[in-house]
Design an enzyme around this catalytic site. Structure first.
Site, PDB file in Angstrom:
ATOM      1  CE  LYS A 142      -1.253  37.729  49.976  1.00 51.37           C
ATOM      2  NZ  LYS A 142      -1.675  36.917  51.220  1.00 51.37           N
ATOM      3  CB  SER A 217      -4.250  39.063  52.613  1.00 54.59           C
ATOM      4  OG  SER A 217      -3.484  37.832  52.900  1.00 54.59           O
ATOM      5  CB  SER A 241      -4.615  35.096  53.344  1.00 46.45           C
ATOM      6  OG  SER A 241      -4.711  36.130  54.536  1.00 46.45           O
TER       7      SER A 241
END
Length: 576
Positions: A142, A217, A241
């Protein structure tokens, strides 16, 4: 002054466009899709099959990227069925395809990844032994997680060129174990959204239905792994997330309790001393074995000796086995948190899974949620104890506009910074909720809670505004896994409007009642022929569920998940 504002807007837009163009240009021309590939689709919203049909991947590369499990692929590399270079090239190509379909990448690291894979092949050839348990496995990361020499932006335009000078602790560990880092993936502006949309990178979409979101996210990871541009990725979770994008993308994730997985050298915009609700780094992958392997590797070298904030608790494989086979489970079934009612496909999947568990000899009892509304509100306030001033300053610095869900978060939860005493009060209220939930565990003697991940399957863009099904378990610091459990079906259109929901009523703006009504409308709105729109709006979307155990029960939750998946298979229930 007007000229200054105009120039600022031009600057942030030009920076964003340049970054997006840079990412696309980093994709080799041999990896690029012909426009005819999508034009020829029967339904251009559903792109999930394109990697297999576009002609870019060789037969061997399709076999590599379609390997059924992470552990199988690693065994094939060790046994020299495939070289690390072959494997890395295959996933580089497939990641390129995934980005063109979903806009999921922020960094393309193919040259360094292939060089690293070549060194690994040389080592295996010379010694006959792998470097470590992840030898040759491409792993995606990420955006905001530091990988030395790459950008970590958290989706802020003002951080567009922030380059990490060292690896996060978890990246160090994975690298030493033989992992190859080939891409970094998108996250939303500020990270505080369960959809992945930023000005800097644009919007990431679901390959199952491009009208829908892969979540957030860690949504870039969700989209990439669902298209098998990676089999294992590293995300983060402070309010859902990794669990939300796993559920929205038909994959698996694990949120560990705080202090279990290494997190040192992270670059959060959140104040590093905020402890009421804390984030964790978490695996996202194609199966339970990938979750287990990630945790085993992460804890294999006693990381608590480097990172004192970690719990000194080695990974225990026996606990996984014991939870999976030694006794029937007692599961608490939570169909709704009594705040926002989940859409029909989710409730159907929960009931199907409960029946399969009972048929397999396990016990399922109703789980009555305790003040999830209060816990959701407390968690949201906890994120903004300083009124998110660091994030507001980063946004002000570039002059960029708020994306719709960032605007919802920042304006809907705006408050003055809390005093020290007020912050202590939040922590005290959190502790009371933890005591209440512990009493429920003890009274019911359940092993885990089976519940939704969100009120919706993959969300329609800019509608994912309720985090309560996941964020409460961040506040309680429970171990929780998300897993695929079916897809939207036509029969879901036959469900009736939830009791107590009035689609025509007027509720206070931004109230939980208004939010519940809004989610119900998304599914139960009707077309001019009186047909419920939900099944068409959410067509092709995966259904994901959540399994929640007590604090620091990561091994147990994965063992129980194996038992649940077995019960679902024996009951004829497909993961998609």
């Amino acid at each position: 002054m007007a000229e200054t504002q105009e120039q600022t807007a031009k600057d942030w837009k030009s920076i964003s466009l340049a970054r997006q163009k840079e990412i696309y240009n980093a994709i080799p021309k041999s990896h690029r899709l012909s426009p005819a590939v999508i034009e020829g689709l029967e339904n251009p919203r559903n792109l999930i099959s394109i990697p297999e049909t576009c002609g870019i991947l060789s037969q061997t590369e399709l076999e590599i990227t379609s390997t059924p499990s992470v552990t199988k692929l690693l065994a094939d590399i060790r046994n020299r069925v495939y070289t690390a270079v072959e494997v890395t090239m295959a996933f580089c190509k497939r990641a390129s395809i995934a980005h063109q379909l979903t806009n999921c990448l922020t960094e393309v690291l193919y040259d360094s990844a292939l060089a690293q894979a070549q060194d690994l092949d040389k080592h295996l050839l010379a010694t006959g032994e792998p470097v470590g348990p992840l030898h040759g496995l491409p792993i995606s990361v990420k955006d905001h997680i530091p990988v030395a020499g790459t950008r970590a932006t958290s989706g802020f335009v003002s951080m567009a060129d922030c380059i990490s000078d060292k690896d996060a602790h978890i990246i160090e560990i994975l690298r030493r174990a033989g992992a190859v880092f080939h891409v970094k993936t998108t996250n939303p502006l500020s990270l505080l959204a369960t959809e992945t949309h930023s000005n800097l990178f644009g919007r990431t979409v679901s390959p199952y239905n491009t009208d829908l979101s892969p979540g957030g996210s860690s949504g870039g990871e969700g989209a990439l792994i669902s298209l098998r541009g990676s089999l294992l990725g590293v995300g983060s979770d402070i309010g859902g997330s990794v669990r939300v994008p796993a559920a929205f993308s038909g994959i698996y994730s694990l949120k560990a309790s705080v202090g279990r997985i290494p997190i040192a050298y992270m670059e959060w915009w959140f104040h590093s001393g905020m402890e009421t609700v804390q984030g964790t780094l978490s695996p996202m992958t194609i199966g339970v074995d990938g979750l287990e392997l990630f945790c085993e590797v992460a804890l294999s070298k006693s990381p608590w000796l480097v990172e004192p904030g970690l719990v000194s608790k080695p990974w225990d494989k026996r606990a996984i086995l014991n939870s999976a086979i030694l006794k029937p489970l007692k599961i608490g079934l939570m169909l709704s948190d009594d705040v926002v009612t989940p859409h029909p496909p989710i409730q159907r999947s929960l009931k199907e899974t409960a029946r399969a568990l009972e048929e397999a000899g396990h016990t399922v009892i109703p789980w009555v949620p305790v003040d999830h509304k209060g816990m959701s509100q407390l968690t949201a306030v906890s994120f903004f104890q300083d009124n998110a001033e660091p994030a507001r300053e980063l946004i002000k610095k570039s002059g960029e506009e708020l994306t719709p869900l960032a605007k919802f978060a920042f304006e809907g939860l705006q408050c003055k910074p809390l005093t020290v005493t007020e912050s202590w009060d939040l922590a005290s209220r959190r502790n009371q909720y933890r005591l209440s939930y512990a009493r429920l565990w003890n009274e019911t003697q359940v092993d885990a809670i089976l519940c939704p991940v969100a009120p919706t399957v993959s969300a329609i863009h800019d509608t994912s505004k309720y985090w309560g099904y996941t964020s409460v378990f961040n506040m309680l610091d429970c171990s929780a896994a998300a897993f695929p459990a079916g897809k939207v079906l036509g029969i879901d259109g036959e469900a009736t409007l939830p009791e107590g929901v009035d689609l025509d009523a007027t509720y206070p703006k931004n109230s939980m009642e208004e939010l519940n009504q809004a989610y119900s409308k998304l599914w139960f709105d009707k077309n001019q022929n009186g047909k419920v729109l939900g099944p068409e709006r959410y067509k092709y979307a995966p259904v994901g569920l959540q399994l929640v155990a007590r604090r620091y029960e990561e091994e147990k939750v994965l063992g129980m998940l194996r038992a649940i998946l077995k019960a679902r298979r024996n009951g004829g229930l497909e993961p998609y």
